[in-house]
Write a protein that holds these residues in place. Structure first.
Motif, mmCIF file in Angstrom:
data_model
loop_
_atom_site.group_PDB
_atom_site.id
_atom_site.type_symbol
_atom_site.label_atom_id
_atom_site.label_comp_id
_atom_site.label_asym_id
_atom_site.label_seq_id
_atom_site.Cartn_x
_atom_site.Cartn_y
_atom_site.Cartn_z
ATOM 1 N N SER A 177 0.840 -1.197 0.000
ATOM 2 C CA SER A 177 0.000 0.000 0.000
ATOM 3 C C SER A 177 0.874 1.245 0.000
ATOM 4 O O SER A 177 2.094 1.179 0.219
ATOM 5 C CB SER A 177 -0.900 0.015 1.230
ATOM 6 N N THR A 178 0.248 2.386 -0.223
ATOM 7 C CA THR A 178 0.987 3.655 -0.208
ATOM 8 C C THR A 178 1.695 3.858 1.128
ATOM 9 O O THR A 178 2.865 4.235 1.179
ATOM 10 C CB THR A 178 0.030 4.829 -0.469
ATOM 11 N N GLY A 179 0.983 3.615 2.226
ATOM 12 C CA GLY A 179 1.582 3.796 3.542
ATOM 13 C C GLY A 179 2.735 2.847 3.797
ATOM 14 O O GLY A 179 3.736 3.220 4.428
ATOM 15 N N GLY A 207 -0.201 9.754 3.312
ATOM 16 C CA GLY A 207 -0.876 8.539 2.872
ATOM 17 C C GLY A 207 -0.957 7.439 3.903
ATOM 18 O O GLY A 207 -1.506 6.369 3.616
ATOM 19 N N MET A 208 -0.437 7.665 5.105
ATOM 20 C CA MET A 208 -0.468 6.616 6.131
ATOM 21 C C MET A 208 -1.771 6.661 6.916
ATOM 22 O O MET A 208 -2.375 7.718 7.095
ATOM 23 C CB MET A 208 0.700 6.780 7.099
ATOM 24 N N ASP A 209 -2.175 5.499 7.427
ATOM 25 C CA ASP A 209 -3.318 5.447 8.326
ATOM 26 C C ASP A 209 -2.883 6.003 9.682
ATOM 27 O O ASP A 209 -1.683 6.113 9.976
ATOM 28 C CB ASP A 209 -3.823 4.010 8.466
ATOM 29 N N PRO A 210 -3.835 6.401 10.536
ATOM 30 C CA PRO A 210 -3.472 7.062 11.803
ATOM 31 C C PRO A 210 -2.565 6.255 12.712
ATOM 32 O O PRO A 210 -1.702 6.814 13.397
ATOM 33 C CB PRO A 210 -4.840 7.310 12.461
ATOM 34 N N THR A 263 -8.258 3.954 6.813
ATOM 35 C CA THR A 263 -7.105 3.501 6.034
ATOM 36 C C THR A 263 -6.266 4.643 5.491
ATOM 37 O O THR A 263 -5.141 4.430 5.059
ATOM 38 C CB THR A 263 -7.563 2.633 4.855
ATOM 39 N N GLU A 264 -6.810 5.844 5.488
ATOM 40 C CA GLU A 264 -6.076 6.974 4.917
ATOM 41 C C GLU A 264 -6.591 8.257 5.546
ATOM 42 O O GLU A 264 -7.778 8.367 5.892
ATOM 43 C CB GLU A 264 -6.266 7.012 3.400
#
Length: 309
Positions: free
Chosen positions: A138-140, A166-169, A290-291
């Motif tokens: 994924s991007t993250g 682009g990361m999730d929290p 997710t983003e």
């Protein structure tokens, strides 16, 4: 306690054709974490490229570790780690192989490079995924591969361009905590971002850049004071956006809440971003966020204020 200057710029100018990307910038950066804060196109990436020695200034002078980065040899560049905003890792190569190879490029022997690559990927939370091809991530996750290659050779100076984009929290918090740890260990870390909260979560010292000019430098709380009258917008992508909305709708600092046309996005305006972000991780896990990103309109208003002063 005084801190030795690691990066020093005096009247540095850089042009791309008729465009002035950096306009007589003068600043000093010591050990610890410094945030390079500005909107997209402000000149942040150009400044980092000059620190790396990728470009030669058109005017002024810049030194890194007491050397001119443009003419410095590999022994100086090996002391710098670099995580660019846009990744260019080969998609069919496993993350471990990519990080190991770049550690070797920095001068580490094969065996040590392999050990450091594995350790770095575990540190950024990709230990169990380290043999996956980068292109399947994924991007993250790819963001964290970039961070792993930047830290694998244990550099003294670390340059991070939009490191949590682009990361999730949850992983955003992991990376922020890692950056803060490296700052406490005495490394010189420069974090570039167009999002105030991201920088504020890592450090209180910032350089504020706009249109290639250093507008201000100092404590991030002074910038926060300028933003008190402006709402903060946050967009979140979640597997269950309605559950996320139910969790935040009762917040006393909520100004507005809207669903995106595609159904997965939720946009929130809050008058107290610190409280919102502080309460977010637990809610985000439950709702499957997710983003997340924050548009920079409120930060732009600070730049307009500073330019007009």
């Amino acid at each position: 306690m005084t801190t030795a200057v690691v990066v020093r710029a005096e009247g540095v100018t850089k042009r791309w054709g008729t465009t002035v990307a950096l306009d007589e910038a003068t600043f000093e950066i010591g050990s610890g974490i410094t945030g390079l804060l500005g909107p997209n196109g402000a000149g942040k990436t150009t400044m980092l490229g000059l620190v790396l020695g990728l470009y030669r200034p058109d005017g002024g002078a810049i030194t890194v570790l007491d050397r001119d980065p443009w003419t410095a040899g590999p022994e100086v560049r090996a002391r710098i780690g670099w995580a660019p905003e846009h990744e260019a890792l080969p998609p069919d190569v496993p993350a471990f192989d990519a990080v190991r190879h770049l550690a070797e490029v920095h001068g580490l022997p094969n065996t040590e490079a392999a050990g450091r690559a594995s350790d770095a990927l575990w540190v950024v939370g990709l230990g169990e995924e380290r043999f996956r091809a980068v292109g399947t991530m994924s991007t993250g996750q790819r963001q964290r591969v970039k961070l792993a290659q930047a830290i694998a050779h244990d550099p003294e100076v670390l340059l991070l361009d939009e490191p949590v984009s682009g990361m999730d929290p949850v992983n955003r918090r992991r990376v922020i905590d890692l950056v803060k740890k490296m700052g406490r260990e005495g490394k010189t870390v420069v974090v570039s971002s167009h999002i105030l909260y991201e920088v504020e979560a890592m450090t209180r010292r910032v350089l504020l850049i706009h249109n290639g000019r250093i507008l201000a430098e100092g404590d991030v709380r002074e910038i926060r004071d300028l933003m008190d009258e402006h709402p903060h917008t946050v967009s979140l992508r979640a597997k269950d956006p309605r559950r996320l909305a139910q969790a935040v709708v009762s917040s006393p600092h909520l100004i507005s809440l809207t669903f995106g046309a595609e159904g997965e996005w939720l946009t929130v305006q809050t008058a107290r971003p610190d409280d919102f972000y502080r309460a977010l991780p637990e809610t985000a896990v439950a709702a499957g966020v997710t983003e997340m990103y924050s548009p920079d309109e409120d930060l732009e208003s600070v730049f307009k204020y500073l330019v007009a002063r």
